[in-house]
Design a protein around this motif. Structure first.
Motif, PDB file in Angstrom:
ATOM      1  N   VAL A   1       1.239  -1.026  -0.219  1.00  0.00           N
ATOM      2  CA  VAL A   1      -0.088   0.095   0.107  1.00  0.00           C
ATOM      3  C   VAL A   1       1.252   1.130  -0.160  1.00  0.00           C
ATOM      4  N   TYR A   2       0.720   2.351  -0.773  1.00  0.00           N
ATOM      5  CA  TYR A   2       1.041   3.293  -1.219  1.00  0.00           C
ATOM      6  C   TYR A   2       0.498   4.573  -0.633  1.00  0.00           C
ATOM      7  N   TRP A   3       0.155   5.184   0.258  1.00  0.00           N
ATOM      8  CA  TRP A   3       0.015   6.180   1.039  1.00  0.00           C
ATOM      9  C   TRP A   3      -0.316   7.488   0.145  1.00  0.00           C
ATOM     10  N   MET A   4      -0.994   8.161  -0.430  1.00  0.00           N
ATOM     11  CA  MET A   4      -1.342   9.481  -0.839  1.00  0.00           C
ATOM     12  C   MET A   4      -2.061  10.354  -0.112  1.00  0.00           C
ATOM     13  N   ARG A   5      -0.964  11.176   0.137  1.00  0.00           N
ATOM     14  CA  ARG A   5      -1.280  12.128   1.154  1.00  0.00           C
ATOM     15  C   ARG A   5      -1.199  13.957   0.217  1.00  0.00           C
ATOM     16  N   MET A   6      -1.669  14.600   0.641  1.00  0.00           N
ATOM     17  CA  MET A   6      -2.481  15.952  -0.253  1.00  0.00           C
ATOM     18  C   MET A   6      -1.588  16.613  -0.837  1.00  0.00           C
ATOM     19  N   GLU A   7      -0.809  16.548  -0.395  1.00  0.00           N
ATOM     20  CA  GLU A   7       0.500  17.017  -1.371  1.00  0.00           C
ATOM     21  C   GLU A   7       1.299  15.882  -2.272  1.00  0.00           C
ATOM     22  N   ASP A   8       0.901  14.627  -2.259  1.00  0.00           N
ATOM     23  CA  ASP A   8       1.733  13.753  -3.086  1.00  0.00           C
ATOM     24  C   ASP A   8       0.358  13.768  -4.637  1.00  0.00           C
TER      25      ASP A   8
ATOM     26  N   HIS B   1       7.148   5.292  -6.076  1.00  0.00           N
ATOM     27  CA  HIS B   1       8.110   4.342  -6.938  1.00  0.00           C
ATOM     28  C   HIS B   1       8.336   3.041  -6.223  1.00  0.00           C
ATOM     29  N   LYS B   2       9.027   3.706  -5.046  1.00  0.00           N
ATOM     30  CA  LYS B   2       9.872   2.656  -3.819  1.00  0.00           C
ATOM     31  C   LYS B   2       8.450   1.725  -3.614  1.00  0.00           C
ATOM     32  N   ALA B   3       6.894   1.875  -3.474  1.00  0.00           N
ATOM     33  CA  ALA B   3       6.360   0.464  -3.188  1.00  0.00           C
ATOM     34  C   ALA B   3       6.111   0.148  -4.427  1.00  0.00           C
ATOM     35  N   SER B   4       5.936   0.621  -5.305  1.00  0.00           N
ATOM     36  CA  SER B   4       5.335  -0.282  -6.384  1.00  0.00           C
ATOM     37  C   SER B   4       6.929  -0.784  -6.956  1.00  0.00           C
ATOM     38  N   ASP B   5       8.144  -0.918  -7.043  1.00  0.00           N
ATOM     39  CA  ASP B   5       9.434  -1.926  -6.653  1.00  0.00           C
ATOM     40  C   ASP B   5       8.820  -2.776  -5.304  1.00  0.00           C
ATOM     41  N   LYS B   6       9.057  -2.675  -4.608  1.00  0.00           N
ATOM     42  CA  LYS B   6       7.995  -3.779  -3.703  1.00  0.00           C
ATOM     43  C   LYS B   6       7.249  -4.144  -3.349  1.00  0.00           C
ATOM     44  N   ALA B   7       6.123  -3.963  -4.609  1.00  0.00           N
ATOM     45  CA  ALA B   7       5.244  -4.833  -5.036  1.00  0.00           C
ATOM     46  C   ALA B   7       5.704  -5.791  -6.007  1.00  0.00           C
ATOM     47  N   GLN B   8       6.632  -5.204  -7.145  1.00  0.00           N
ATOM     48  CA  GLN B   8       6.980  -6.038  -8.521  1.00  0.00           C
ATOM     49  C   GLN B   8       7.815  -7.354  -7.816  1.00  0.00           C
ATOM     50  N   ASP B   9       8.789  -6.083  -6.051  1.00  0.00           N
ATOM     51  CA  ASP B   9       9.644  -7.691  -5.926  1.00  0.00           C
ATOM     52  C   ASP B   9       9.347  -9.006  -5.655  1.00  0.00           C
ATOM     53  N   PHE B  10       7.235  -8.693  -5.075  1.00  0.00           N
ATOM     54  CA  PHE B  10       7.264  -9.733  -4.464  1.00  0.00           C
ATOM     55  C   PHE B  10       5.963 -10.472  -5.331  1.00  0.00           C
ATOM     56  N   GLY B  11       5.704 -10.247  -6.290  1.00  0.00           N
ATOM     57  CA  GLY B  11       4.891 -10.249  -6.998  1.00  0.00           C
ATOM     58  C   GLY B  11       3.466 -10.375  -6.750  1.00  0.00           C
ATOM     59  N   ILE B  12       3.383  -8.707  -5.982  1.00  0.00           N
ATOM     60  CA  ILE B  12       1.600  -8.709  -5.319  1.00  0.00           C
ATOM     61  C   ILE B  12       1.217  -7.486  -6.616  1.00  0.00           C
ATOM     62  N   PRO B  13      -0.332  -7.213  -5.281  1.00  0.00           N
ATOM     63  CA  PRO B  13      -0.233  -5.916  -6.649  1.00  0.00           C
ATOM     64  C   PRO B  13      -0.078  -4.861  -5.397  1.00  0.00           C
ATOM     65  N   LEU B  14       0.114  -3.462  -6.086  1.00  0.00           N
ATOM     66  CA  LEU B  14       0.592  -2.242  -5.125  1.00  0.00           C
ATOM     67  C   LEU B  14      -1.600  -1.803  -5.308  1.00  0.00           C
ATOM     68  N   ILE B  15      -1.688  -0.646  -4.207  1.00  0.00           N
ATOM     69  CA  ILE B  15      -2.570  -0.940  -3.567  1.00  0.00           C
ATOM     70  C   ILE B  15      -2.510   1.319  -3.375  1.00  0.00           C
ATOM     71  N   VAL B  16      -3.033   1.972  -3.555  1.00  0.00           N
ATOM     72  CA  VAL B  16      -2.958   3.364  -4.189  1.00  0.00           C
ATOM     73  C   VAL B  16      -4.223   3.862  -2.722  1.00  0.00           C
ATOM     74  N   LEU B  17      -3.520   4.213  -1.211  1.00  0.00           N
ATOM     75  CA  LEU B  17      -5.160   4.586  -0.027  1.00  0.00           C
ATOM     76  C   LEU B  17      -4.731   5.899  -0.145  1.00  0.00           C
ATOM     77  N   PHE B  18      -6.004   6.863  -0.105  1.00  0.00           N
ATOM     78  CA  PHE B  18      -5.790   8.120  -0.122  1.00  0.00           C
ATOM     79  C   PHE B  18      -7.476   8.536   1.829  1.00  0.00           C
ATOM     80  N   VAL B  19      -6.508   8.977   2.128  1.00  0.00           N
ATOM     81  CA  VAL B  19      -7.318   9.242   3.741  1.00  0.00           C
ATOM     82  C   VAL B  19      -8.145  10.909   3.635  1.00  0.00           C
ATOM     83  N   ILE B  20      -9.180  11.059   3.802  1.00  0.00           N
ATOM     84  CA  ILE B  20     -10.644  12.132   3.815  1.00  0.00           C
ATOM     85  C   ILE B  20     -10.409  12.275   5.300  1.00  0.00           C
ATOM     86  N   SER B  21     -10.137  13.944   5.805  1.00  0.00           N
ATOM     87  CA  SER B  21     -10.629  13.548   6.816  1.00  0.00           C
ATOM     88  C   SER B  21     -11.319  15.567   7.264  1.00  0.00           C
TER      89      SER B  21
END
Length: 680
Positions: free
Chosen positions: A158-165, A175-195
């Motif tokens: 999971v990559y947690w996208m903030r309001m400045e990203d 990018h680093k989250a994507s690389d980790k997901a590719q290394d593991f062979g698992i999906p990348l998910i983007v999270l955005f939290v509204i507060s």
């Protein structure tokens, strides 16, 4: 930023910001050395709770217990953490390049009472000193360095996208989250939290929240092309976010790895400290990455190894570092696509059906359709704005409430907007600025990308001096790094405190009518009114008139700079705590490398310089649209009274000469009002 709230006394026209306190005038020197009345605190205050006073009012009292329901990330623990190396704040009395002015300094002279205290909104000097002594960024970095362990593979990253990203290109944590997901062979998910609770306490404008949502919708389409879903979560109570992310969201996605870009505000840093700790307790690896700035905080020091708080020497060191270590301008690759199979997995396929909300409750934006035209969303639009600034001539009509990407531009290298920036940056009667601030503030485009484009103009060399338009503009971009470095090193500026504590007790006026007239653009000073009306309409104003209108509030109306800081954050589409706070404290002469208090903008002179034709004023103040010559800058003094009254425009609400004398006295005699001044 701690929210600044004004409470009106129903029996008075003044602002009742706290119980009334006696304020001494120059004719009463006998009491000029009274001590500051600060609320006493326990030995181990819960600063996490303090900075969220509006959410947890019950948790705050004049004497806090050392133990609360939620342990503060700022509290010291027994054992190994007691041996951690603390940051070393500079406690020099002077104001050299290394900084200084630490709150709560031992041995300092007794201070007079604050002009007024806003409970829960402005930290005491003691709490500010504690934050400065061991800044949260230092705590987070120590936490990251110590005990970072590889977690299990999991079912997603999971990559947690903030309001400045809000971008895909050159996003380090993504990018680093994507690389980790590719290394593991698992999906990348983007999270955005509204507060909404976070937005309220940090004075976010409805225009900025609308801009963020529009950019999220643009990103959703681009992410879906890469088979990457965006999961939207909404939590009103901001203190719950770390626990909800770690114990609810990530388990639901089968994720054991979380990547985030670091935000440098004090509340956000404490949130990330809590997230890292909770992650470790729950077997989740939380990686916090530097991305927002070109040069991360802590990398620029004086020759004595201390942090720097004066811009010019800091900027020279910044430019030298980029010249010697150009890797700081290297851009991260875009994320790789997930495998198509993600859409057939029940655990993830529904994420692709999630909608980005049209609005956030409490932050509805009535002007959304017009703002969409004036501030189009997306990195592609930001790139086009950048290209026009670097390669096309300025146009005289573009200061209006209109699309900055209108057709009709003329390409020119010699006469481009950036080439003319040395003079153009101080003019408001055309599109002389880049208009990129909303996109940089929301991370729609990175500062690295911007500077790399600037380098191309000079054969691959990054100019950053005042001798050329390009160099001057690069310096303007570097201010963003500078103010974030200041905020990370001296977090008290995130806590409502002045950087220079010696000005903490300047006696401000409490005139609600003057404050409202300033907000509404009804001060009787045309350039101020034009700027404030532009602010209200389009959520943005040019840098020169930001300074002029800010100086007018602080030095002419003698109103607390924090009132202006709050209003700008509530109004601007490019609201950013570090830059906004830095600009206001510079204007108020309370900040790092400030404008000297005796330098007070002459509003009329500034008006004639930045709007020489009067076109800006005529557009934003239609009452004056038919005036010519100097009358448009100062109609009250340039016109017969009978003619002036027909305009329907207000008389000046303050006399410039008298207000200047008042400001000079109160800055020279901190804690006092001039003889004969009305005492609140």
């Amino acid at each position: 930023m701690l929210q600044l709230t004004l409470l009106s006394d129903p029996k008075s026209k003044s602002l009742a910001l706290s119980p009334k306190k006696p304020i001494h005038t120059s004719s009463d020197p006998g009491n000029s050395s009274r001590k500051a009345a600060y609320t006493k605190k326990g030995d181990e205050p819960n600063l996490w709770e303090l900075h969220h006073i509006q959410e947890d009012m019950a948790a705050i009292s004049k004497k806090r217990h050392a133990k609360d329901e939620v342990e503060s990330p700022n509290k010291k623990r027994k054992g190994a953490e007691d041996e951690e190396m603390k940051g070393q704040p500079d406690r020099s009395d002077g104001h050299g390049p290394e900084g200084g002015g630490v709150a709560g300094e031992k041995g300092s002279k007794e201070k007079k009472k604050n002009a007024y205290e806003i409970k829960g909104k402005i930290a005491t000097s003691e709490d500010a000193a504690r934050a400065d002594e061991d800044p949260p960024l230092n705590q987070l970095e120590r936490l990251i360095e110590k005990g970072q362990k590889e977690a299990e593979k999991g079912e997603s990253v999971v990559y947690w996208m903030r309001m400045e990203d809000l971008r895909i290109e050159d996003n380090t944590a993504l990018h680093k989250a994507s690389d980790k997901a590719q290394d593991f062979g698992i999906p990348l998910i983007v999270l955005f939290v509204i507060s909404p609770g976070d937005y309220k306490i940090h004075d976010r404008s409805n225009k900025k929240i609308d801009f963020i949502l529009r950019n999220l919708r643009d990103l959703k389409t681009k992410f879906h092309e890469l088979n990457i879903p965006i999961h939207i979560a909404s939590y009103d109570r901001r203190l719950q976010i770390p626990r909800r992310v770690i114990t609810e969201i990530l388990p639901s996605l089968g994720a054991k790895h979380l990547f985030v870009n670091i935000e440098y505000e004090i509340d956000e840093l404490r949130r990330d400290i809590a997230t890292v700790k909770l992650g470790r307790e729950n077997g989740i690896d939380v990686r916090c990455i530097h991305d927002r700035l070109v040069v991360p905080p802590g990398k620029i020091k004086s020759q004595q190894g201390k942090p720097m708080s004066v811009f010019s020497p800091w900027q020279r060191a910044w430019a030298k570092l980029l010249d010697q270590q150009p890797h700081y301008l290297n851009m991260s690759p875009s994320p790789k696509a997930n495998d198509d199979s993600i859409k057939s997995k029940n655990q993830f396929n529904k994420l692709f059906e999630e909608d980005i909300p049209d609005h956030v409750e409490g932050f509805e934006c009535p002007e959304r359709e017009k703002l969409k035209e004036v501030w189009p969303e997306g990195t592609d639009k930001a790139k086009e704005l950048l290209h026009r600034f670097l390669h096309t001539k300025p146009r005289q009509t573009q200061f209006q409430f209109t699309l900055p990407l209108n057709p009709g531009t003329d390409e020119s290298q010699k006469e481009s907007r950036v080439a003319q920036y040395q003079t153009g940056r101080n003019l408001v009667d055309g599109d002389n600025s880049s208009r990129l601030s909303p996109y940089l503030a929301a991370g729609v485009i990175s500062a690295r990308m911007v500077l790399n484009e600037a380098k191309k103009l000079k054969g691959g060399k990054l100019e950053s001096g005042r001798d050329t338009g390009v160099g001057m503009w690069v310096q303007e971009v570097s201010w963003r790094d500078f103010y974030n470095h200041v905020m990370a090193t001296w977090p008290r500026v995130s806590m409502g405190r002045p950087f220079l504590e010696k000005f903490a007790d300047v006696q401000w006026e409490t005139n609600e009518e003057h404050l409202q007239a300033w907000k509404d653009g009804r001060t009787g000073y045309p350039i101020v009114d034009a700027a404030m009306r532009a602010c209200k309409a389009r959520g943005w104003m040019e840098n020169r008139v930001r300074m002029v209108s800010a100086s007018f509030l602080v030095k002419s109306l003698m109103l607390d700079w924090r009132l202006g800081e709050k209003y700008f954050m509530e109004s601007f589409i490019d609201g950013d705590l570090a830059a906004n706070n830095g600009g206001w404290q510079w204007t108020a002469s309370t900040g790092t490398d400030p404008q000297p208090f005796f330098r007070i903008f002459n509003t009329l002179t500034q008006s004639e310089k930045c709007d020489p034709t009067g076109a800006y004023i005529r557009y934003w103040v239609p009452e004056l649209k038919n005036l010519k010559g100097k009358a448009v800058h100062d109609p009250f003094h340039q016109m017969p009274k009978s003619e002036f009254k027909k305009l329907g425009y207000p008389e000046p609400i303050v006399d410039h000469k008298k207000s200047r004398e008042r400001a000079l006295f109160r800055y020279k005699n901190v804690g006092e009002k001039e003889e004969g001044a009305e005492v609140d």
